[in-house]
Design a protein around this motif. Structure first.
Motif, mmCIF file in Angstrom:
data_model
loop_
_atom_site.group_PDB
_atom_site.id
_atom_site.type_symbol
_atom_site.label_atom_id
_atom_site.label_comp_id
_atom_site.label_asym_id
_atom_site.label_seq_id
_atom_site.Cartn_x
_atom_site.Cartn_y
_atom_site.Cartn_z
ATOM 1 N N THR A 273 -4.911 -9.025 1.961
ATOM 2 C CA THR A 273 -6.221 -8.479 1.651
ATOM 3 C C THR A 273 -7.151 -9.522 1.043
ATOM 4 N N ALA B 259 -0.112 -5.488 3.455
ATOM 5 C CA ALA B 259 -1.411 -6.027 3.871
ATOM 6 C C ALA B 259 -1.628 -7.397 3.256
ATOM 7 N N GLY C 151 -3.493 -5.537 8.044
ATOM 8 C CA GLY C 151 -2.653 -4.457 7.541
ATOM 9 C C GLY C 151 -1.602 -4.029 8.547
ATOM 10 N N ASN D 3 0.836 -1.204 0.000
ATOM 11 C CA ASN D 3 0.000 0.000 0.000
ATOM 12 C C ASN D 3 0.871 1.254 0.000
#
Length: 236
Positions: A169, A167, A182, A114
């Motif tokens: 996800t 993360a 995260g 991210n």
């Protein structure tokens, strides 16, 4: 008995073959699904919207609210102190996602990098400190409530703070729900400090610039989060 064993082995091989074909067919799909998630963690709680782009990119947008209140018993010299601490760290953010191992299987497929930023509508803390016991000046006892209090206000400017993190996800729970983990952090602006005192501690505001210099490098806001997301599109 041998014939039954052979049949079981052949059946398991067939199941593994079907499972392998299923994995191979999903390797080129984006591991992120269009979804809405609820997140809680060290930086508070909030909502997150996920939208994939292509096979390995995506975007997530949301907000996070962190109201924090606690009480700390400490010492100042030889005297016990009591501090009431309040912090408010609220933000809206947009993060760009990259899945470098989207062709892999298992958890690595859901590993996301991210990068982005958040706008902090509030990023401030307040500390009210009093003595937790009486003060003795020679043989004279001065009750703690007559001494006064020191109020410290810490404020990070309302600005955009960059974010970087990792993360896992959209890990499947079922066809509709997934888990999110995260780990990352925001880099905030340098904080400013305002110090005021009352009664016998009225002139402690001169220590404000000293405290501000001591904490000017406290700009990293770590974030560890756990979330559950709801997919808008069924996965099979």
């Amino acid at each position: 008995m041998k014939k039954q064993t052979v049949c079981i082995v052949i059946g398991l091989l067939c199941l593994l073959s079907v499972r392998g074909q299923r994995l191979s067919s999903t390797k080129v799909e984006n591991p992120i699904s269009p979804s809405l998630g609820i997140l809680v963690g060290t930086a508070g709680g909030g909502l997150e919207f996920y939208q994939p782009f292509g096979n390995q990119f995506g975007i997530q947008a949301g907000f996070s609210l962190m109201p924090f209140d606690t009480q700390i018993i400490g010492t100042y010299g030889q005297h016990e102190t009591r501090s009431q601490v309040r912090a408010r760290l609220h933000n809206v953010h947009i993060l760009f996602d990259w899945a470098p191992f989207y062709k892999a299987s298992g958890f690595f497929r859901h590993l996301i990098i991210n990068a982005g930023g958040g706008y902090f509508m509030q990023a401030k803390g307040y500390i009210q400190t009093t003595l937790n016991e009486s003060y003795f000046y020679g043989d004279i006892e001065v009750p703690y409530y007559l001494i006064g209090e020191v109020n410290t206000r810490i404020n990070w400017n309302e600005t955009i703070a960059p974010y970087l993190g990792l993360a896992l996800t959209d890990i499947w729970i079922d066809n509709r729900f997934g888990l999110d983990f995260g780990l990352g952090g925001y880099y905030l602006s340098a904080p400013s400090v305002q110090l005021t005192g009352t009664k016998l501690l009225e002139y402690n505001q001169a220590n404000g610039p000293i405290i501000e210099r001591n904490i000017r490098n406290y700009r990293f806001l770590p974030q560890l989060q756990l979330g559950v997301n709801y997919r808008f599109k069924l996965k099979y």
